[in-house]
Design an enzyme around this catalytic site. Structure first.
Site, PDB file in Angstrom:
ATOM      1  N   LYS A 209      39.879  34.357  38.795  1.00  0.00           N
ATOM      2  CA  LYS A 209      41.286  33.938  39.352  1.00  0.00           C
ATOM      3  C   LYS A 209      42.226  35.176  39.606  1.00  0.00           C
ATOM      4  O   LYS A 209      43.302  35.118  40.207  1.00  0.00           O
ATOM      5  CB  LYS A 209      42.099  32.848  38.431  1.00  0.00           C
ATOM      6  N   ASP A 210      41.826  36.300  38.997  1.00  0.00           N
ATOM      7  CA  ASP A 210      42.676  37.522  39.020  1.00  0.00           C
ATOM      8  C   ASP A 210      42.220  38.312  40.319  1.00  0.00           C
ATOM      9  O   ASP A 210      42.715  39.354  40.337  1.00  0.00           O
ATOM     10  CB  ASP A 210      42.800  38.204  37.795  1.00  0.00           C
TER      11      ASP A 210
ATOM     12  N   ARG B 249      52.477  29.360  40.259  1.00  0.00           N
ATOM     13  CA  ARG B 249      51.698  27.948  40.587  1.00  0.00           C
ATOM     14  C   ARG B 249      51.940  27.102  39.548  1.00  0.00           C
ATOM     15  O   ARG B 249      52.193  25.808  39.905  1.00  0.00           O
ATOM     16  CB  ARG B 249      50.118  28.401  40.713  1.00  0.00           C
ATOM     17  N   ARG B 250      52.062  27.256  38.512  1.00  0.00           N
ATOM     18  CA  ARG B 250      52.217  26.549  37.250  1.00  0.00           C
ATOM     19  C   ARG B 250      53.553  25.961  37.232  1.00  0.00           C
ATOM     20  O   ARG B 250      53.928  24.916  36.793  1.00  0.00           O
ATOM     21  CB  ARG B 250      51.924  27.281  35.862  1.00  0.00           C
TER      22      ARG B 250
ATOM     23  N   ARG C  44      55.135  36.692  29.405  1.00  0.00           N
ATOM     24  CA  ARG C  44      54.118  37.606  29.429  1.00  0.00           C
ATOM     25  C   ARG C  44      53.604  38.119  28.295  1.00  0.00           C
ATOM     26  O   ARG C  44      54.048  37.455  27.045  1.00  0.00           O
ATOM     27  CB  ARG C  44      54.885  38.943  30.075  1.00  0.00           C
TER      28      ARG C  44
ATOM     29  N   ARG D 119      51.681  35.605  23.416  1.00  0.00           N
ATOM     30  CA  ARG D 119      52.088  34.409  24.020  1.00  0.00           C
ATOM     31  C   ARG D 119      52.189  33.367  23.009  1.00  0.00           C
ATOM     32  O   ARG D 119      53.273  32.336  22.748  1.00  0.00           O
ATOM     33  CB  ARG D 119      51.382  33.924  25.002  1.00  0.00           C
TER      34      ARG D 119
ATOM     35  N   CYS E 180      47.839  36.847  45.164  1.00  0.00           N
ATOM     36  CA  CYS E 180      48.191  36.316  43.697  1.00  0.00           C
ATOM     37  C   CYS E 180      49.540  36.067  43.384  1.00  0.00           C
ATOM     38  O   CYS E 180      50.237  35.183  42.512  1.00  0.00           O
ATOM     39  CB  CYS E 180      47.586  37.290  42.650  1.00  0.00           C
TER      40      CYS E 180
END
Length: 313
Positions: A81-82, A129-130, A147, A153, A241
Site C-alpha cells: 500500500k506504500d 482515506r480512513r 503518527r 500509536r 498516496c
C-alpha cells in the site's frame, strides 16, 4: 548467487516483514545467505507533521531505492500500500506475496466498534482515506492526526490521547498485537474500503536475472490479480498516496472478482463510490475502466479539491 541483501526501514513492522521474507528465501534457496541493510528514511525522521504535508508514503521508499541503485542491496520489502504505482527506472515490482487480512481495524480500550463510539470521541489516523470514510460514517467524531510506529500509536491510545485509533489489520496480525488492546475491531469492507495493495507485501528488486529468478518464487497469483486492479485504478486517477482513495479487489470463490472503490474530500462531505463484480479474465483492464467511470462523474475535480483542502491545513 549465494548472498542477497534486503534494504529495510528499522521499524518493528518493517523488520518483521524483511525477516519473514529472509526466512522464506533462505528456506526456498538452500545455501543462500540473506542479510538486512537497515536504513532510516525521511518519513521515519519527521514525526511531527502529517504524512500528506511532507510528501506522502513515498518518503519511506526513496532512500531504500537509492541504496539499491548504489548496489548496497538487491531487494526491498514494502507494505504494498506504500508503493507508488510508477516504479523508478532500473527497479521492478518483482513479486507480490500472499495477502494478509486487507481490512482496516479500529483499536480501542473502551469501545468495541465504530457504532459504539460516543459523540465527539477522538479517533486517531494519519490516513486521509480512513479519515474521509470515518467522517462519512460518523461526522460527529473528532479526527486527529496520528503518527509514529505501531507501538507509539498504541501507547498514545493507552495513555488516553485517543478514544480509538485505526491501523491496518495486517500489521496488527503480523506483530501479534491482537491482545495489546482490549478491543480490536476489523472494519468490514462495507464500512471502510482499504488502500490499494493493503495486506500484501511488494518485493522491489534491481533488474537482474539472477535476483528476479530467486524472488519470483514469492509471487502469489491472486494477490497479483487483485493488486493489479487496485493499482491501475489509482494510477489512472493520478492519485498518489496523499489523496483519499480506497480501492479493493477480491477474487471470489467462483473465480469472479469483486471490486469496490471510493474517493472524495477528506472531511467526508462529498464522495464518489461504486462496486462491481467482474470476470477474472478482465483483471488487466478493469481497474482503468472503473477509474474512467469515476472520472466521468467528476473524480479528478473532486481529488483536486481534496488536495487543495489538505494544502490549506
Amino acid at each position: 548467487m549465494n548472498k542477497l541483501t534486503i534494504a529495510t526501514r528499522g521499524s518493528k513492522l518493517a523488520l518483521w516483514q524483511s525477516n519473514h521474507i529472509k526466512a522464506v528465501l533462505e528456506e526456498q534457496n538452500p545455501g543462500l545467505e540473506v542479510d538486512l541493510n537497515i536504513i532510516v528514511t525521511t518519513g521515519d525522521r519527521i514525526q511531527d507533521r502529517g504524512l500528506s504535508t511532507i510528501g506522502g508514503k513515498g518518503l519511506f521508499l526513496k532512500e531504500l531505492e537509492e541504496a539499491m541503485m548504489r548496489g548496497e542491496a538487491q531487494i526491498a520489502v514494502h507494505s504494498l500500500k506504500d508503493v507508488p504505482t510508477e516504479m523508478p527506472d532500473g527497479l521492478l515490482l518483482a513479486a507480490i506475496t500472499e495477502r494478509e487480512d486487507c481490512r482496516d481495524a479500529l483499536l480501542s480500550e473502551k469501545y468495541s466498534n465504530i457504532n459504539s463510539l460516543p459523540k465527539k470521541a477522538v479517533v486517531g489516523t494519519s490516513s486521509l482515506r480512513r479519515r474521509m470514510q470515518i467522517e462519512k460514517l460518523r461526522p460527529d467524531l473528532i479526527i486527529k492526526d496520528l503518527r509514529g510506529n505501531v507501538d507509539t500509536r498504541i501507547r498514545k491510545l493507552k495513555e488516553g490521547e485517543f478514544d480509538a485509533i485505526i491501523l491496518a489489520s495486517a500489521g496488527i496480525n503480523r506483530l501479534s498485537l491482537l491482545d495489546a488492546v482490549k478491543h480490536v475491531y476489523p472494519i468490514s469492507l462495507e464500512e471502510m474500503i482499504p488502500s490499494m495493495g493493503q495486506g500484501a507485501l511488494g518485493i522491489e528488486s534491481i533488474n537482474d536475472d539472477e535476483v528476479l529468478k530467486i524472488v519470483a518464487r514469492l509471487e502469489d497469483e491472486y494477490s497479483r490479480i487483485e493488486t493489479t486492479i487496485e493499482r491501475a485504478f489509482v494510477d489512472e486517477l493520478d492519485g498518489g498516496c496523499q489523496v483519499p482513495i480506497g480501492v479493493n479487489a477480491s477474487v471470489l470463490e467462483d473465480g469472479n472478482i469483486s471490486v469496490k472503490a471510493i474517493l472524495g474530500l477528506p472531511d467526508g462531505t462529498e464522495v464518489l463510490s461504486d462496486s462491481k463484480i467482474t470476470s477474472k479474465k478482465d483483471y488487466k483492464s478493469v481497474g482503468r475502466d472503473m477509474a474512467q467511470e469515476f472520472i466521468a462523474k467528476g473524480a479528478k475535480e473532486l481529488l483536486a479539491r481534496a488536495e487543495a483542502m489538505m494544502g490549506n491545513e
